[in-house]
Design an enzyme around this catalytic site. Structure first.
Site, short mmCIF file in Angstrom:
data_model
loop_
_atom_site.label_atom_id
_atom_site.label_comp_id
_atom_site.label_asym_id
_atom_site.label_seq_id
_atom_site.Cartn_x
_atom_site.Cartn_y
_atom_site.Cartn_z
CB ILE A 16 42.36 39.94 42.02
CG1 ILE A 16 42.29 41.25 42.83
CG2 ILE A 16 43.57 39.93 41.09
CD1 ILE A 16 43.42 41.43 43.84
CE1 TYR A 153 46.59 38.68 52.33
CE2 TYR A 153 47.55 40.87 52.49
CZ TYR A 153 46.89 39.91 51.76
OH TYR A 153 46.51 40.18 50.46
P1 NAI Z 1 38.64 37.11 46.93
O1 NAI Z 1 38.29 36.59 48.27
O2 NAI Z 1 37.64 37.86 46.14
O3 NAI Z 1 39.17 35.92 46.01
C1 NAI Z 1 40.06 34.97 46.49
C2 NAI Z 1 39.67 33.62 45.93
O4 NAI Z 1 40.60 32.65 46.40
C3 NAI Z 1 38.28 33.18 46.41
O5 NAI Z 1 37.47 32.80 45.29
C4 NAI Z 1 38.56 31.99 47.30
O6 NAI Z 1 37.56 31.00 47.26
C5 NAI Z 1 39.87 31.49 46.70
N1 NAI Z 1 40.61 30.67 47.66
C6 NAI Z 1 40.83 30.92 48.98
N2 NAI Z 1 41.49 29.90 49.53
C7 NAI Z 1 41.72 29.00 48.55
C8 NAI Z 1 42.35 27.73 48.50
N3 NAI Z 1 42.85 27.18 49.61
N4 NAI Z 1 42.41 27.08 47.32
C9 NAI Z 1 41.86 27.62 46.20
N5 NAI Z 1 41.23 28.79 46.19
C10 NAI Z 1 41.16 29.48 47.35
O7 NAI Z 1 39.95 37.97 47.15
P2 NAI Z 1 40.79 38.94 46.18
O8 NAI Z 1 40.75 40.27 46.78
O9 NAI Z 1 40.40 38.72 44.78
O10 NAI Z 1 42.25 38.35 46.43
C11 NAI Z 1 42.98 37.67 45.42
C12 NAI Z 1 44.44 37.72 45.78
O11 NAI Z 1 44.88 39.07 45.80
C13 NAI Z 1 44.75 37.15 47.16
O12 NAI Z 1 45.95 36.43 47.09
C14 NAI Z 1 44.91 38.39 48.01
O13 NAI Z 1 45.74 38.15 49.11
C15 NAI Z 1 45.54 39.34 47.00
N6 NAI Z 1 45.41 40.74 47.33
C16 NAI Z 1 44.18 41.32 47.45
C17 NAI Z 1 44.09 42.67 47.74
C18 NAI Z 1 42.78 43.35 47.91
O14 NAI Z 1 42.78 44.50 48.36
N7 NAI Z 1 41.65 42.76 47.56
C19 NAI Z 1 45.28 43.49 47.92
C20 NAI Z 1 46.52 42.80 47.75
C21 NAI Z 1 46.56 41.47 47.45
#
Ligand code: NAI
Length: 256
Positions: A16, A153
């Site tokens: 995202i 979560y």
């Molecule tokens: P993703 O895993 O593709 O991207 C998340 C990014 O956050 C990764 O690049 C990771 O390296 C980075 N990250 C993790 N811990 C970190 C830290 N301590 N400091 C800096 N960067 C850090 O996941 P996605 O799906 O793009 O998730 C993005 C956001 O959207 C998250 O907050 C997730 O909880 C939320 N979300 C995602 C959903 C989904 O279905 N994919 C649904 C609802 C919310």
């Protein structure tokens, strides 16, 4: 103001966050990509290229308060005043409540809730000097409803929604808007790790639009909330981008 936007995107190297970085650049704005994963940062740098000098990449762990302050300073040194922040950095683990350890809970709290709060706080300190800014926190539908397996979560994401509301109230007078997006399931690396085929089928059967979101679906909503010309009177809100998941009853087109 919109022509001059500088947007910091945490977690901007994947999923995202990366889609939001691309959407920000497509608006002609500048994007500062901050992420803990150096491999993903390198990959996204290769994918995005120079982008006309409008994108920069930085390693950041949002749980490191001092590093957050340094990162925001580096962003402003590079691009000038910060006008927008998207908190997309997040981690997810699913487990039943009775199998959820305090350690699992704490690790998600540190990144998803406290990390997002600290970045928002430090960004807002800068934004208030100019009397303008927009903060967008990525929450989740699991922060609104009691989804099985999402005790930790979901609690962190519910916390993100409350942080959004409190900061929106406290910072409105400083010209800063604070909103959240609550996505339903989105096709990203994170969801590919967490969702089993059974979970995937269950989600799709309960989402009226019968599909997962694309990361671009979420990016469109983020650009709307960042752009004060479009959403200038919107603050403290949680925008569900979920194909109708949170508003559906049990009588769907499939069961009628
Ligand atoms: P993703 O895993 O593709 O991207 C998340 C990014 O956050 C990764 O690049 C990771 O390296 C980075 N990250 C993790 N811990 C970190 C830290 N301590 N400091 C800096 N960067 C850090 O996941 P996605 O799906 O793009 O998730 C993005 C956001 O959207 C998250 O907050 C997730 O909880 C939320 N979300 C995602 C959903 C989904 O279905 N994919 C649904 C609802 C919310």
């Amino acid at each position: 103001m919109a022509d001059q936007q500088t947007v910091l995107v945490t977690g901007g190297a994947s999923g995202i966050g990366l889609a939001i970085v691309k959407a920000v650049l497509a608006e002609g704005w500048r994007a500062f990509v901050a992420d803990v994963n150096q491999t993903s940062l390198d990959r996204s740098r290769d994918a995005l290229g120079e982008a006309g000098g409008k994108v920069r990449f930085a390693a950041l762990n949002v749980t490191d308060e001092a590093a957050v302050t340094q990162c925001i300073a580096a962003c402003e040194d590079e691009f000038g005043a910060l006008t927008g922040l998207v908190n997309s950095a997040g981690i997810a683990k699913a487990a039943p409540a009775l199998d959820t350890t305090a350690e699992m809970f704490r690790s998600m709290l540190e990144v998803n809730l406290i990390g997002s709060f600290v970045v928002a706080r430090e960004a807002a300190k800068r934004m208030q000097q100019r009397g303008a800014g927009s903060i967008v926190n990525i929450a989740s539908v699991s922060g609104i409803l009691g989804n099985e397996g999402r005790i930790a979560y979901g609690a962190t994401k519910g916390g993100v929604i409350v942080v959004t509301q409190v900061m929106a109230v406290e910072l409105a007078g400083a010209g800063i808007r604070v909103n959240a997006i609550a996505p339903g399931p989105v096709e990203t690396p994170l969801v590919q790790q967490v969702h089993t085929p059974e979970a995937r089928a269950a989600w799709i059967s309960t989402i009226p639009q019968r599909r997962y979101a694309s990361a671009d679906d979420i990016a469109g909503a983020a650009v709307f909330l960042l752009d004060g010309r479009k959403s200038g009177y919107v603050t403290g809100q949680t925008l569900c981008v979920d194909g109708g998941f949170t508003i559906a009853g049990i009588m769907t087109s499939a069961s009628a």
